[in-house]
Scaffold this motif. Sequence first.
Motif, short mmCIF file in Angstrom:
data_model
loop_
_atom_site.label_atom_id
_atom_site.label_comp_id
_atom_site.label_asym_id
_atom_site.label_seq_id
_atom_site.Cartn_x
_atom_site.Cartn_y
_atom_site.Cartn_z
N ASP A 1 46.58 -27.10 -2.12
CA ASP A 1 46.03 -26.89 -3.39
C ASP A 1 45.55 -28.10 -3.53
O ASP A 1 43.72 -28.51 -4.00
N ARG B 1 46.05 -23.12 -9.38
CA ARG B 1 47.25 -23.04 -8.51
C ARG B 1 48.35 -23.88 -9.00
O ARG B 1 49.74 -23.63 -9.07
N LEU C 1 49.52 -16.13 -9.52
CA LEU C 1 47.75 -16.74 -8.79
C LEU C 1 47.26 -15.75 -8.87
O LEU C 1 46.41 -16.17 -8.71
N ALA D 1 45.22 -17.34 -11.78
CA ALA D 1 44.27 -19.40 -11.03
C ALA D 1 43.29 -18.22 -10.13
O ALA D 1 42.15 -19.17 -10.03
N ARG E 1 54.98 -16.47 -9.70
CA ARG E 1 54.26 -16.28 -8.63
C ARG E 1 53.32 -15.41 -8.59
O ARG E 1 52.19 -15.37 -9.45
#
Length: 280
Positions: free
Chosen positions: A98, A135, A149, A152, A145
Motif C-alpha cells: 500500500d 487500506r 477493504l 477503503a 478485513r
Amino acid sequence: MSATITASELRARVSGSSFYAGMRILPKAEREAMFAIYGFCRLVDDIADDETGEPVAIRQTQLDQWRRDIDGLYAGDDPGQAAFLAEAVRHFHLDRADFLAVIDGMQMDLDRDIRWPDFAELDLYCDRVASAVGRLSVRVFGMDREPGLALAHHLGRALQFTNILRDIDEDAGIGRVYLPGQALAAAGIVPTTPAALVAEPELDAAARWLAARAEVHFSEAGAILAERPRGHLIAPRLMEVAYSRLLDRMTRQGWRAPRKRVRVSKLALLFSILRFSLLP
C-alpha cells in the motif's frame, strides 16, 4: 525531510487536512500512526506536485529513494527517511504494497501531466493515491478485513472524485485535467488544452458525469459505516459526511465558469465530531 522527522513535524504536515480533527481524538497509538501515514502521503505528494521548478529527473530520484527506503523498512535494513513509519508498520501490520501503491500514484503524476485520462486509468490513479491510503488507515482503525477493504475502496474513490471536481481550475493551472475522457465525450467536448477546457460551457455536464459516480461510492461507503463495523471510525465517518456535503453543494452550484471554490465547513466538522463521539 530527514529520517529524524518528529511527531510535531508530522502533525504540522497534516494539520491543514480535513482529516486532522478526526485523527486528533483517536487513542494515542492510532493517532500517531495516522499522523505518520498522512505525513508520508504529504511528503511524496510534494514531490509529484512540485511547483518550484525542480527538474523531473531530481524528483524521480526522490521517488526512487522512497521506494528503496520503504523496502529497507520492511527488510529490516536501513529505512532512511521512512524511519518514522516503523512503529506504525510494526504495531498495525501495515502492508508494504500500500505504501508502494501511493508512490506509484505519485509516479503517474510525475510521468506526465494527466489530461482527460481513460476512466480505467483514472480509477487506477484513485486506487493508488486514495484507496491505498484507506487500506493503510483501516488497519489502524482496527476494522475487520472485509468491511475495511470495502470502505477503503469506496470512500477513497468518493473523496478523490470530489477533490477532482473541487480542484478543476487549480489542476488546469498546472496543466492537469483529471476529468475522464468518457465524461468529456458524453458532454460533447473535444479537449484541446486545459485552459480551453475550463472555459467550455459544457464542462458542467462532464463534471456531473463524474459527480454521479462519486455519489454511488459515497452511498456504498455510507452503507458500510451504517452497519457499525468494529473499529475507531470517527475519521472515516467525518470524511464521508463532510465530503458528501461538499459534493452536494458543488452539484447544486454547478461547474459553469466562472466557478466559485466550495469549501468544507469547519463548524459543520466540529458538530459532526461531537455527534460521532457520542455514538456507542
